[in-house]
Design an enzyme around this catalytic site. Structure first.
Site, PDB file in Angstrom:
ATOM      1  N   ASP A   7       0.772  -1.124   0.139  1.00 44.87           N
ATOM      2  CA  ASP A   7      -0.165  -0.015  -0.294  1.00 44.87           C
ATOM      3  C   ASP A   7       0.787   1.161   0.199  1.00 44.87           C
ATOM      4  O   ASP A   7       2.078   1.302   0.548  1.00 44.87           O
ATOM      5  CB  ASP A   7      -0.887  -0.003   1.325  1.00 44.87           C
ATOM      6  CG  ASP A   7      -2.080   0.927   1.157  1.00 44.87           C
ATOM      7  OD1 ASP A   7      -2.061   1.767   0.049  1.00 44.87           O
ATOM      8  OD2 ASP A   7      -3.008   0.864   1.832  1.00 44.87           O
ATOM      9  N   ASP A  24      -7.959  -6.627   1.689  1.00 37.28           N
ATOM     10  CA  ASP A  24      -6.996  -6.830   2.747  1.00 37.28           C
ATOM     11  C   ASP A  24      -7.377  -5.825   4.009  1.00 37.28           C
ATOM     12  O   ASP A  24      -8.460  -5.203   3.814  1.00 37.28           O
ATOM     13  CB  ASP A  24      -5.679  -6.063   2.499  1.00 37.28           C
ATOM     14  CG  ASP A  24      -5.876  -4.698   2.589  1.00 37.28           C
ATOM     15  OD1 ASP A  24      -5.204  -3.997   3.439  1.00 37.28           O
ATOM     16  OD2 ASP A  24      -6.011  -3.971   1.671  1.00 37.28           O
ATOM     17  N   CYS A  29     -13.895 -25.484  11.618  1.00 38.93           N
ATOM     18  CA  CYS A  29     -12.826 -24.739  11.166  1.00 38.93           C
ATOM     19  C   CYS A  29     -11.605 -25.965  10.917  1.00 38.93           C
ATOM     20  O   CYS A  29     -11.469 -26.957  12.014  1.00 38.93           O
ATOM     21  CB  CYS A  29     -12.355 -23.585  11.969  1.00 38.93           C
ATOM     22  SG  CYS A  29     -10.824 -22.853  11.322  1.00 38.93           S
ATOM     23  N   CYS A  82      -8.335 -25.276  10.703  1.00 35.95           N
ATOM     24  CA  CYS A  82      -7.007 -24.549  11.082  1.00 35.95           C
ATOM     25  C   CYS A  82      -6.173 -25.352  12.077  1.00 35.95           C
ATOM     26  O   CYS A  82      -6.704 -26.162  12.911  1.00 35.95           O
ATOM     27  CB  CYS A  82      -7.038 -23.016  11.508  1.00 35.95           C
ATOM     28  SG  CYS A  82      -7.459 -22.755  13.271  1.00 35.95           S
ATOM     29  N   CYS A 140      -7.749 -25.043  15.641  1.00 32.86           N
ATOM     30  CA  CYS A 140      -8.768 -25.810  15.987  1.00 32.86           C
ATOM     31  C   CYS A 140      -8.613 -27.217  15.811  1.00 32.86           C
ATOM     32  O   CYS A 140      -9.269 -27.987  16.734  1.00 32.86           O
ATOM     33  CB  CYS A 140     -10.037 -25.507  15.021  1.00 32.86           C
ATOM     34  SG  CYS A 140     -10.632 -23.665  15.182  1.00 32.86           S
ATOM     35  N   HIS A 172      -6.363 -18.623  13.625  1.00 30.84           N
ATOM     36  CA  HIS A 172      -7.666 -19.263  13.577  1.00 30.84           C
ATOM     37  C   HIS A 172      -8.468 -17.980  12.825  1.00 30.84           C
ATOM     38  O   HIS A 172      -8.936 -18.412  11.844  1.00 30.84           O
ATOM     39  CB  HIS A 172      -8.243 -19.514  14.787  1.00 30.84           C
ATOM     40  CG  HIS A 172      -9.916 -19.480  14.728  1.00 30.84           C
ATOM     41  ND1 HIS A 172     -10.453 -20.615  14.071  1.00 30.84           N
ATOM     42  CD2 HIS A 172     -10.881 -18.457  14.844  1.00 30.84           C
ATOM     43  CE1 HIS A 172     -11.690 -20.365  14.110  1.00 30.84           C
ATOM     44  NE2 HIS A 172     -12.059 -19.198  14.359  1.00 30.84           N
TER      45      HIS A 172
HETATM   46 ZN   LIG Z   1      -9.630 -22.645  13.458  1.00 31.31          ZN
END
Ligand SMILES: [Zn+2]
Length: 413
Positions: A95, A302, A340, A342, A345, A371
């Site tokens: 940016d 973003d 989720c 991830c 998780c 997460h």
């Molecule tokens: Zn997660």
């Protein structure tokens, strides 16, 4: 000269401005729509680049203003560019720092926020009085470093030089930001100045790309940044101006509320050429922003909110946000979100993350950030799949109704 960027539309969603596509850069491809992970100071806060890759991040966005002040762009150029400096060999956006020049430069020792939507406090004063620390001329912007108050001057040309030294794949034009408190006439004046500056950015950018060619380094891309606040005629004029110039893509800035997304983006994206990517600047962590943004023509987003909120303990789940520091999670041995995928998780419980956050353990910030970032990246990935599978509206309705509840989600459907 080798093209710094190409964009191909894969599928369009009939009756909307939504599309899926692929951006190709010298550091690889980006499947769109997607969420660009915020890496303001050449780092995604609390995460290693390996963790960003594992959570599905395709590209990161760094901030030229912050990197210019610290460590200084000479250091990054000395490291052979941002990719090597931060050990991320995938695409990088930068940016221009226009937003920070105006918000932080103006805010030095004043504690104000450019995005302030009210006339309360110091914001109105700082915007309207002559004592403000940011001074805009046709040549450029005089401002002060938010770190030490040092006097600085940025022009469209110096912004391009700074961004080329950083060496991201995709740069943004230097633009003049207006506050929601600025009146129509000022917004119009600032927009016209932004257009003149964009032409100056393009000239300097092309010169710098010739230098890259001579030095056998890859060319870099430049996005024009549209302004025009909430004004229909100005937004359309800005889009028309940029559509007529040879930018590699477009950044859309200066939108403040999710409710304004559909109209503001609709005005701009129905005019912008279809064969160039569009990036929504600094906004898009709320599911409503993501769905509406894509529906009205945005390819990439973003926002630093996923990691910022994670550090405060605010975690995203399909059933809405929760604060992991609340005592109700002390003995909750389930994952943050059972749907989720991830790393956090799959391996840890709410009780454990609650404990880490209460004990101010750094791992708590990392697990929470993994997460939240994964949750947002995954949501936009699923939006992309839903465009390709023609199930966008079903996905949007079921996601938003569950996340916000039926009543609130009606505003976005
Ligand atoms: Zn997660």
């Amino acid at each position: 000269m080798e093209k710094p960027l190409t964009f191909s539309v894969i599928n369009k969603l009939e009756g909307t401005l939504a599309r899926s596509g692929v951006i190709e850069t010298p550091h690889g491809r980006i499947e769109t729509p997607t969420f660009i992970v915020g890496g303001t100071q050449a780092t995604v806060k609390t995460l290693t680049p390996g963790q960003v890759l594992d959570l599905g991040g395709q590209a990161v966005l760094v901030n030229a203003y912050h990197l210019m002040l610290r460590p200084g762009t000479g250091v990054i150029a000395g490291a052979d560019g941002i990719h090597k400096f931060m050990n991320w060999d995938k695409p990088v956006y930068s940016d221009s720092g226009g937003f920070q020049v105006f918000s932080l430069g103006m805010a030095y020792k004043k504690g104000i926020d450019l995005t302030s939507n009210s006339l309360k406090g110091d914001a109105a004063q700082a915007v309207h009085t002559k004592s403000q620390l940011t001074k805009v001329t046709d040549e450029g912007v005089h401002f002060r470093s938010h770190l030490d108050g040092g006097k600085l001057f940025m022009t469209p040309e110096t912004s391009m030089e700074i961004q080329h030294q950083i060496g991201a794949d995709i740069h943004m034009c230097f633009d003049e930001l207006t506050s929601p408190l600025s009146g129509y006439e000022y917004v119009k004046k600032a927009m016209h100045r932004t257009h003149v500056w964009a032409e100056r950015c393009l000239v300097r950018h092309n010169e710098l790309n010739v230098d890259h060619l001579i030095n056998n380094s890859p060319p870099q891309a430049l996005f024009g940044v549209l302004q025009g606040a909430r004004e229909e005629d100005l937004r359309k004029e800005s889009a028309t101006f940029f559509a007529q110039h040879d930018f590699d893509g477009y950044g859309i800035g200066g939108i403040f509320e999710p409710e304004e997304l559909s109209t503001t983006l609709g005005w701009a994206c129905s005019i912008l050429p279809e064969n160039k990517p569009r990036h929504l600047l600094g906004m898009g962590a709320q599911p409503a922003d993501l769905f509406l943004g894509v529906e009205y023509g945005i390819d990439t987003f973003d926002c630093v909110a996923p990691t910022r909120q994670a550090r405060n303990g605010t975690l995203f789940t399909y059933d809405g946000r929760l604060n992991i520091k609340n005592s109700e999670f002390k003995n909750d041995f389930g994952p943050i979100d059972s749907e989720c995928d991830c790393y956090s998780c799959k391996n840890y419980s709410r009780a454990y993350v609650h404990h880490l956050m209460k004990a101010n353990e750094i791992l708590g910030l990392t697990l929470s950030s993994i997460h939240n970032e994964r949750f947002v990246v995954m949501t936009v990935d699923n939006i992309r799949h839903s465009i390709n599978e023609r199930s966008f509206f079903d996905y949007k309705k079921s996601f938003l109704e569950r996340y916000y509840g039926k009543k609130e989600s009606a505003r976005y459907l």
